[in-house]
Design a protein around this motif. Structure first.
Motif, mmCIF file in Angstrom:
data_model
loop_
_atom_site.group_PDB
_atom_site.id
_atom_site.type_symbol
_atom_site.label_atom_id
_atom_site.label_comp_id
_atom_site.label_asym_id
_atom_site.label_seq_id
_atom_site.Cartn_x
_atom_site.Cartn_y
_atom_site.Cartn_z
ATOM 1 N N ASP A 1 -9.058 -3.248 3.074
ATOM 2 C CA ASP A 1 -7.468 -3.246 3.211
ATOM 3 C C ASP A 1 -7.077 -3.982 4.408
ATOM 4 O O ASP A 1 -7.400 -3.726 5.292
ATOM 5 N N ILE B 1 -8.691 -4.381 -7.830
ATOM 6 C CA ILE B 1 -7.716 -3.823 -8.533
ATOM 7 C C ILE B 1 -6.163 -3.672 -8.223
ATOM 8 O O ILE B 1 -5.864 -3.174 -7.069
ATOM 9 N N ASP C 1 -8.603 -8.958 5.760
ATOM 10 C CA ASP C 1 -7.621 -9.664 4.838
ATOM 11 C C ASP C 1 -8.639 -10.376 3.873
ATOM 12 O O ASP C 1 -9.430 -11.380 4.131
ATOM 13 N N LEU C 2 -8.623 -10.027 2.553
ATOM 14 C CA LEU C 2 -9.379 -10.338 1.466
ATOM 15 C C LEU C 2 -9.515 -11.791 1.260
ATOM 16 O O LEU C 2 -10.425 -12.472 0.667
ATOM 17 N N TYR D 1 3.103 1.785 -3.272
ATOM 18 C CA TYR D 1 2.088 1.996 -4.461
ATOM 19 C C TYR D 1 1.807 3.617 -4.206
ATOM 20 O O TYR D 1 1.904 4.438 -4.883
ATOM 21 N N ALA E 1 0.644 -1.179 -0.270
ATOM 22 C CA ALA E 1 -0.044 -0.023 0.104
ATOM 23 C C ALA E 1 0.723 1.461 0.064
ATOM 24 O O ALA E 1 0.487 2.319 -0.515
ATOM 25 N N ASN F 1 -2.650 2.144 -13.774
ATOM 26 C CA ASN F 1 -3.664 1.380 -13.137
ATOM 27 C C ASN F 1 -4.474 2.063 -12.464
ATOM 28 O O ASN F 1 -5.828 1.859 -12.487
ATOM 29 N N ARG F 2 -4.144 3.176 -12.060
ATOM 30 C CA ARG F 2 -5.074 3.934 -11.258
ATOM 31 C C ARG F 2 -6.140 4.720 -12.397
ATOM 32 O O ARG F 2 -7.392 4.891 -11.921
ATOM 33 N N GLY G 1 -8.639 -4.534 -1.276
ATOM 34 C CA GLY G 1 -7.203 -3.990 -1.381
ATOM 35 C C GLY G 1 -7.436 -2.529 -2.134
ATOM 36 O O GLY G 1 -6.828 -2.151 -2.896
HETATM 37 C C1 LIG Z 1 -1.202 -1.707 -5.274
HETATM 38 S S1 LIG Z 1 -2.338 -1.478 -4.043
HETATM 39 C C2 LIG Z 1 -3.890 -1.192 -5.148
HETATM 40 C C3 LIG Z 1 -4.535 -0.073 -4.552
HETATM 41 C C4 LIG Z 1 -5.911 0.247 -5.358
HETATM 42 N N1 LIG Z 1 -6.846 -1.042 -5.483
HETATM 43 C C5 LIG Z 1 -5.605 0.851 -6.700
HETATM 44 O O1 LIG Z 1 -5.513 -0.184 -7.716
HETATM 45 O O2 LIG Z 1 -5.361 1.894 -6.777
HETATM 46 C C6 LIG Z 1 -2.705 -2.972 -3.471
HETATM 47 C C7 LIG Z 1 -3.478 -2.861 -2.108
HETATM 48 O O3 LIG Z 1 -3.962 -4.259 -1.638
HETATM 49 C C8 LIG Z 1 -3.926 -4.275 -0.311
HETATM 50 N N2 LIG Z 1 -3.796 -5.820 -0.109
HETATM 51 C C9 LIG Z 1 -2.707 -6.698 -0.540
HETATM 52 N N3 LIG Z 1 -3.103 -8.048 -0.102
HETATM 53 C C10 LIG Z 1 -4.145 -7.826 0.627
HETATM 54 C C11 LIG Z 1 -5.007 -8.758 1.350
HETATM 55 N N4 LIG Z 1 -4.656 -9.960 1.572
HETATM 56 N N5 LIG Z 1 -6.277 -8.214 2.057
HETATM 57 C C12 LIG Z 1 -6.466 -6.807 1.925
HETATM 58 N N6 LIG Z 1 -5.969 -6.053 1.275
HETATM 59 C C13 LIG Z 1 -4.669 -6.354 0.706
HETATM 60 C C14 LIG Z 1 -2.341 -3.740 -0.101
HETATM 61 O O4 LIG Z 1 -2.399 -3.377 1.315
HETATM 62 C C15 LIG Z 1 -2.495 -2.298 -1.017
HETATM 63 O O5 LIG Z 1 -3.336 -1.483 -0.612
#
Ligand SMILES: C[S@@+](CC[C@H](N)C(=O)[O-])C[C@H]1O[C@@H](n2cnc3c(N)ncnc32)[C@H](O)[C@@H]1O
Length: 267
Positions: free
Chosen positions: A107, A160, A132-133, A24, A21, A58-59, A81
């Motif tokens: 998240d 995403i 945790d997803l 990124y 997080a 991506n954004r 996430g």
């Molecule tokens: C690259 S960022 C993407 C943020 C947003 N979705 C975007 O595309 O702008 C990935 C996010 O997924 C979260 N993440 C990764 N594994 C996760 C999990 N198992 N459960 C919840 N969140 C998770 C990270 O903490 C991070 O904030």
């Protein structure tokens, strides 16, 4: 940031190990990151000089996806996430298109959760769940989820740039299927997923750099990404390079995005 910046993180959070997080967030030019995150992000930029453009592409897919879904009548979103609040958050994009939209963010990063809670305080139409997803019941059965989202009406499920942190051993397709089964017909699933298909050498170096973060990366090929849409009908143009998913007229993102994007509908 100041030397005592750790004091600004939520209590009991280890900010000495970089997290996805916050790396990124740094790539996007945000302020919700710490020294370890910035050092790792710079390492990523060294091996993949387009890393910032990849994050931006991506954004911008996220923005197009949310607008598309609102255009299909979706007014509630489950954003898994979701990351740290940054420019163009899902609730801002969705509510600009339809003020009735509601967004539940999820998240597992404590810093992202704390900043999101701050940003969303007093906003009745968007809220944050720290979970945790990969354990869908902790999301789907959480009281806030059941209060906030109406599972009798279509929902926009967003994953995403997040399944790239989920190894095959945790069965990402099975995880998506569990969320899919909880959604009513007419719901949509928007996904973007990083790949090493275009730049295998650079992306292998990115995996190596992220190995010691809290969130190691698991890139997937096109053929490994497509099955994540099982049980959804892909809308045109299907699963494509991130910038090629319905680009805004007159605008094309600079990098290939190093990932695939698609949206499917549950019939
Ligand atoms: C690259 S960022 C993407 C943020 C947003 N979705 C975007 O595309 O702008 C990935 C996010 O997924 C979260 N993440 C990764 N594994 C996760 C999990 N198992 N459960 C919840 N969140 C998770 C990270 O903490 C991070 O904030």
């Amino acid at each position: 940031m100041a030397a005592n910046e750790a004091a600004r993180g939520p209590r009991d959070v280890d900010v000495s190990t970089a997290s996805a997080a916050r790396v990124y967030d740094y790539l996007l030019g945000g302020a919700h990151n710490f020294a370890a995150d910035r050092a790792l992000a710079e390492q990523v930029i060294q091996v993949l000089p387009t890393a910032r453009q990849v994050a931006i592409a991506n954004r911008s897919f996220l923005r197009r996806a949310v607008r598309y879904l609102v255009g299909q009548g979706i007014t509630q979103f489950l954003d898994l996430g979701s990351g740290s609040p940054t420019y163009g958050n899902v609730h801002e994009i969705a509510q600009e298109a339809d003020p009735a939209c509601r967004v539940l963010y999820v998240d597992h990063d404590e810093v992202a959760v704390a900043h999101s809670e701050l940003l969303l305080a007093g906003n009745p139409a968007a809220t944050m769940l720290g979970a945790d997803l990969t354990k869908p019941s902790t999301v789907l059965d959480a009281p806030i989820t059941r209060e906030f989202l109406d599972f009798s009406r279509p929902i926009g499920l967003l994953m995403i740039a997040v399944l790239v942190y989920v190894p095959d051993s945790l069965d990402p397709a099975g995880i998506v299927a569990t969320y899919r089964d909880a959604l009513p017909a007419g719901s949509y699933f928007a996904l973007s997923h990083l790949t090493a298909d275009h730049e295998p050498v650079a992306m292998a170096a990115v995996v190596e750099a992220m190995k010691n973060s809290r969130d190691p990366l698991y890139f997937r090929s096109y053929d490994e990404t497509l099955p994540l849409f099982a049980g959804f009908d892909l809308v045109a143009p299907g699963l494509v390079d991130v910038p090629d998913w319905r680009p805004d007229p007159g605008h094309q993102d600079a990098s290939s995005g190093e990932g695939y994007a698609g949206i499917g509908r549950k019939s």
